[in-house]
Write a protein that holds these residues in place. Structure first.
Motif, PDB file in Angstrom:
ATOM      1  N   HIS A  71      54.630  -9.656  65.581  1.00 59.47           N
ATOM      2  CA  HIS A  71      53.364  -9.054  65.153  1.00 59.47           C
ATOM      3  C   HIS A  71      53.519  -7.541  65.007  1.00 59.47           C
ATOM      4  CE1 HIS A  71      49.349  -7.290  65.856  1.00 59.47           C
ATOM      5  NE2 HIS A  71      48.960  -8.261  65.078  1.00 59.47           N
ATOM      6  N   LEU A  72      54.128  -6.903  65.998  1.00 60.11           N
ATOM      7  CA  LEU A  72      54.331  -5.457  65.950  1.00 60.11           C
ATOM      8  C   LEU A  72      55.142  -5.068  64.713  1.00 60.11           C
ATOM      9  CD1 LEU A  72      54.081  -2.660  67.353  1.00 60.11           C
ATOM     10  CD2 LEU A  72      56.299  -3.165  68.399  1.00 60.11           C
ATOM     11  N   ARG A  73      56.215  -5.776  64.466  1.00 66.19           N
ATOM     12  CA  ARG A  73      57.076  -5.440  63.328  1.00 66.19           C
ATOM     13  C   ARG A  73      56.371  -5.706  62.006  1.00 66.19           C
ATOM     14  NH1 ARG A  73      63.036  -6.908  65.773  1.00 66.19           N
ATOM     15  NH2 ARG A  73      62.928  -5.278  67.368  1.00 66.19           N
ATOM     16  N   PHE A  74      55.530  -6.710  61.986  1.00 69.88           N
ATOM     17  CA  PHE A  74      54.732  -6.993  60.789  1.00 69.88           C
ATOM     18  C   PHE A  74      53.801  -5.821  60.479  1.00 69.88           C
ATOM     19  CE2 PHE A  74      50.563  -8.587  59.364  1.00 69.88           C
ATOM     20  CZ  PHE A  74      50.904  -8.961  58.077  1.00 69.88           C
ATOM     21  N   LEU A  78      53.428  -2.888  57.334  1.00 69.69           N
ATOM     22  CA  LEU A  78      52.231  -2.507  56.588  1.00 69.69           C
ATOM     23  C   LEU A  78      51.957  -1.010  56.715  1.00 69.69           C
ATOM     24  CD1 LEU A  78      49.789  -5.505  57.154  1.00 69.69           C
ATOM     25  CD2 LEU A  78      51.212  -5.009  55.171  1.00 69.69           C
ATOM     26  N   TYR A  79      52.294  -0.416  57.858  1.00 70.52           N
ATOM     27  CA  TYR A  79      52.149   1.036  57.999  1.00 70.52           C
ATOM     28  C   TYR A  79      53.047   1.749  56.986  1.00 70.52           C
ATOM     29  CZ  TYR A  79      50.283  -0.050  62.698  1.00 70.52           C
ATOM     30  OH  TYR A  79      49.569  -0.528  63.757  1.00 70.52           O
ATOM     31  N   ALA A  80      54.281   1.258  56.846  1.00 72.14           N
ATOM     32  CA  ALA A  80      55.218   1.858  55.884  1.00 72.14           C
ATOM     33  C   ALA A  80      54.672   1.732  54.467  1.00 72.14           C
ATOM     34  CB  ALA A  80      56.593   1.194  56.002  1.00 72.14           C
ATOM     35  N   GLU A 103      62.525  -0.892  68.641  1.00 72.79           N
ATOM     36  CA  GLU A 103      63.313  -0.121  67.673  1.00 72.79           C
ATOM     37  C   GLU A 103      62.548   0.157  66.378  1.00 72.79           C
ATOM     38  OE1 GLU A 103      66.596  -2.439  65.615  1.00 72.79           O
ATOM     39  OE2 GLU A 103      66.079  -3.867  67.202  1.00 72.79           O
ATOM     40  N   TRP A 104      61.728  -0.770  65.909  1.00 71.33           N
ATOM     41  CA  TRP A 104      60.956  -0.534  64.682  1.00 71.33           C
ATOM     42  C   TRP A 104      59.904   0.542  64.922  1.00 71.33           C
ATOM     43  CZ3 TRP A 104      59.946  -4.631  60.544  1.00 71.33           C
ATOM     44  CH2 TRP A 104      61.098  -5.367  60.304  1.00 71.33           C
ATOM     45  N   MET A 105      59.255   0.488  66.090  1.00 74.22           N
ATOM     46  CA  MET A 105      58.249   1.495  66.411  1.00 74.22           C
ATOM     47  C   MET A 105      58.912   2.866  66.557  1.00 74.22           C
ATOM     48  SD  MET A 105      55.178   2.447  66.844  1.00 74.22           S
ATOM     49  CE  MET A 105      54.333   0.891  66.755  1.00 74.22           C
ATOM     50  N   GLN A 106      60.079   2.906  67.178  1.00 77.86           N
ATOM     51  CA  GLN A 106      60.785   4.170  67.329  1.00 77.86           C
ATOM     52  C   GLN A 106      61.140   4.781  65.970  1.00 77.86           C
ATOM     53  OE1 GLN A 106      61.737   6.207  70.089  1.00 77.86           O
ATOM     54  NE2 GLN A 106      59.982   5.017  70.788  1.00 77.86           N
ATOM     55  N   LEU A 108      59.515   4.254  63.199  1.00 76.09           N
ATOM     56  CA  LEU A 108      58.254   4.673  62.592  1.00 76.09           C
ATOM     57  C   LEU A 108      57.817   6.034  63.136  1.00 76.09           C
ATOM     58  CD1 LEU A 108      55.709   3.896  60.831  1.00 76.09           C
ATOM     59  CD2 LEU A 108      54.700   3.161  62.995  1.00 76.09           C
ATOM     60  N   ILE A 109      57.816   6.195  64.449  1.00 77.16           N
ATOM     61  CA  ILE A 109      57.286   7.440  65.005  1.00 77.16           C
ATOM     62  C   ILE A 109      58.238   8.620  64.801  1.00 77.16           C
ATOM     63  CG2 ILE A 109      55.751   6.293  66.621  1.00 77.16           C
ATOM     64  CD1 ILE A 109      57.654   6.850  68.867  1.00 77.16           C
ATOM     65  N   GLN A 110      59.461   8.359  64.369  1.00 80.13           N
ATOM     66  CA  GLN A 110      60.378   9.442  64.028  1.00 80.13           C
ATOM     67  C   GLN A 110      60.234   9.870  62.574  1.00 80.13           C
ATOM     68  OE1 GLN A 110      64.271   8.132  65.305  1.00 80.13           O
ATOM     69  NE2 GLN A 110      63.589   7.942  67.413  1.00 80.13           N
ATOM     70  N   HIS A 111      59.424   9.148  61.813  1.00 79.13           N
ATOM     71  CA  HIS A 111      59.179   9.510  60.410  1.00 79.13           C
ATOM     72  C   HIS A 111      58.472  10.862  60.381  1.00 79.13           C
ATOM     73  CE1 HIS A 111      57.450   9.430  56.380  1.00 79.13           C
ATOM     74  NE2 HIS A 111      58.286   8.454  56.092  1.00 79.13           N
ATOM     75  N   PRO A 112      58.852  11.762  59.455  1.00 82.63           N
ATOM     76  CA  PRO A 112      58.243  13.096  59.432  1.00 82.63           C
ATOM     77  C   PRO A 112      56.732  13.116  59.184  1.00 82.63           C
ATOM     78  CG  PRO A 112      59.808  12.807  57.610  1.00 82.63           C
ATOM     79  CD  PRO A 112      59.906  11.597  58.471  1.00 82.63           C
TER      80      PRO A 112
END
Length: 189
Positions: A71-74, A78-80, A103-106, A108-112
């Motif tokens: 669910h989190l990765r899904f 969609l956030y991307a 790892e997917w959340m990490q 994401l939050i490293q995106h500028p």
């Protein structure tokens, strides 16, 4: 007419049967806020897996964690998509939750374009029943990730320490498993 906000996704059944990417592209929400899973798989975000799953078999624990991870990765996907389309998202989980280390959340939050902030929900008037049944403020430290700097600024509120808190234990977490109206207003503003 275009929706300005989408609140979605209650369980894996929905994202297995609906083309959410197509729906998000068609509705062009200005901001996407997913609805967390409400069953055991939602516990993927909790801090202490041993506490939450001590009465479950190891197989059931693994299944719940896997469903929460999917669910989190899904929703991260969609956030991307939202960011690719020049729109925003808001992600919320308890502060210190295991999901923040995924790892997917990490990535994401490293995106500028993505920032992270924390709040104590007592600052948004979250209450839960006290020992005498009357409403008492609940601190409920919560972390948010978003591609909207304005949203992060509105959500960044820490407890001032000028009041007491009712601990979220003994059945009280269920009473606090919702966004208080002041938090909803902050998200919608």
């Amino acid at each position: 007419y275009k929706r300005r906000l989408i609140l979605t996704i209650e369980s894996n059944k929905f994202f297995k049967t609906i083309n959410w990417e197509k729906l998000v592209l068609a509705q062009e929400p200005a901001i996407y806020v997913p609805k967390p899973i409400q069953k055991n798989s939602g516990k993927y975000h909790n801090v202490d897996v041993n506490f939450n799953y001590r009465k479950m078999s190891p197989g059931n624990v693994a299944e719940c964690l896997d469903e929460g991870r999917r669910h989190l990765r899904f929703v991260v996907g969609l956030y991307a998509l939202q960011m690719k389309e020049g729109r925003h998202f808001v992600h919320e989980h308890p502060q210190g939750a295991t999901s923040w280390a995924d790892e997917w959340m990490q990535r994401l939050i490293q995106h500028p374009k993505v920032g992270v902030t924390s709040c104590d929900q007592c600052q948004f008037c979250l209450t839960t029943p006290g020992p005498d049944g009357s409403p008492r403020l609940a601190k409920k430290p919560t972390q948010f990730a978003s591609s909207s700097p304005q949203m992060l600024a509105r959500l960044s509120r820490r407890c001032t320490g000028d009041h007491g808190h009712q601990a979220l234990e003994g059945g009280r977490p269920a009473a606090a498993a919702f966004y208080p109206p002041d938090l909803i207003v902050a998200i919608l503003r």
